[in-house]
Design an enzyme around this catalytic site. Structure first.
Site, short mmCIF file in Angstrom:
data_model
loop_
_atom_site.label_atom_id
_atom_site.label_comp_id
_atom_site.label_asym_id
_atom_site.label_seq_id
_atom_site.Cartn_x
_atom_site.Cartn_y
_atom_site.Cartn_z
N TYR A 1 -0.92 -1.88 10.89
CA TYR A 1 -1.32 -2.11 9.50
C TYR A 1 -0.25 -1.56 8.56
CZ TYR A 1 -3.55 -1.71 4.98
OH TYR A 1 -3.79 -1.79 3.63
N SER B 1 0.87 -1.19 0.00
CA SER B 1 0.00 0.00 0.00
C SER B 1 0.89 1.22 0.00
CB SER B 1 -0.85 -0.02 1.27
OG SER B 1 -1.43 1.24 1.50
#
Ligand SMILES: NC(=O)c1ccc[n+]([C@@H]2O[C@H](COP(=O)([O-])OP(=O)(O)OC[C@H]3O[C@@H](n4cnc5c(N)ncnc54)[C@H](OP(=O)(O)O)[C@@H]3O)[C@@H](O)[C@H]2O)c1
Length: 268
Positions: free
Chosen positions: A159, A147
């Site tokens: 995350y 990401s």
């Protein structure tokens, strides 16, 4: 002296195994790869949605599809997927992933462990199974979902760290595999219209329209980068400019920008 095993004969249609194929980017990869002539093995927890995706790929693109229902937080289920990969795949897409919702200190240990298992342990185990099999056969491609969050510190903790791990892991491995015919691509999307944010409880109402991309657009960009032999894909001009600016800022300033944009306090 023992003879080298003969390389596996190429299959009539290449095979892709995609995790997270029930939704979002994984579902878009399934559709695109079927359209490009691949047979599919579709992996996720939701059997009904996987069966529907398989039916679509068969009807629209004539792909042969198998469904493998697996919870990637579960070690025995991960083993089943790895064994399927060891039977031979030409493309592996590690698309399954999620972000826990809430602050690090408020979350239970189990939620954090599940996130680590799905976002880190599963891609590592599956890439390991795939690369060993591909190196012993006709080569292949692994696509790992990182990401934009994995490129800049400060946008959440666990995350973002899992996505930074994916990026470092994939780029390191792709360097080690150079010239072998087996390729590892790391895909770093920005905001994509999927179920990801709703599942993670992330409020995206402040994110302006121009930041969003559709899953098909992201997948097309990634597959075209794969075809060009690239090992890093950052789709979207805005994302490219953002990363290029932020990565040139002094670290404390970059972290302040990320804290403002990323609502870091509310993300584990
Ligand atoms: N959307 C974005 O803006 C964005 C941006 C950058 C990176 N990403 C990354 O892209 C990847 C795909 O996310 P998405 O945006 O497509 O989100 P999504 O629509 O929520 O899809 C997530 C997929 O992961 C699967 N999954 C989640 N937990 C699982 C588990 N325990 N076991 C097996 N499968 C599991 C889900 O399937 P089941 O629920 O059926 O199991 C679903 O197919 C993720 O790694 C995410 O971090 C997304």
């Amino acid at each position: 002296m023992q003879a080298e095993p003969a390389p596996e004969a190429p299959r009539a249609r290449p095979r892709a195994l995609i995790t997270g194929a029930s939704s979002g980017l994984g579902a878009a990869f399934a559709d695109r790869l079927a359209r490009n002539g691949h047979d599919l093995v579709l992996v996720a927890r939701d059997a009904g949605r996987l069966a529907e995706a398989a039916r679509r790929a068969e009807e629209r693109h004539g792909a042969h599809c198998a469904v493998l229902v697996a919870d990637l937080a579960d070690a025995a289920d991960r083993r089943k997927v790895a064994e399927r990969i060891e039977e031979g795949v030409d493309i592996l897409v590690n698309g399954a992933g999620f972000g826990v919702s809430g602050s690090f200190w408020e979350l239970g240990r189990e939620a954090l462990e599940d996130q680590l298992a799905v976002n880190v342990t599963a891609p590592q185990e599956f890439t390991h199974a795939a690369v060993r099999t591909m190196l012993g056969g006709n080569g292949g491609t692994v696509v790992n979902l990182s990401s934009i969050t994995g490129l800049i510190p400060g946008r959440g903790s666990t995350y973002a760290a899992s996505k930074a791990w994916t990026r470092y892991f994939s780029q390191g491995l792709s360097a080690a595999l150079r010239g072998t015919g087996t390729q590892v691509m790391v895909l770093c999307p920005g905001f994509v219209r999927t179920e990801f944010h709703a599942r993670a409880g992330i409020d995206v109402r402040q994110v302006s329209e121009g930041w969003w991309m559709d899953p098909d657009e992201v997948v097309d960009r990634c597959l075209s980068d794969v075809a060009r032999g690239r090992t890093f894909s950052l789709p979207g001009l805005r994302n490219k400019v953002f990363i290029s600016v932020v990565s040139r800022l002094p670290r404390p300033l970059a972290q302040r920008v990320n804290r403002m944009l990323g609502n870091a306090g509310a993300r584990a």
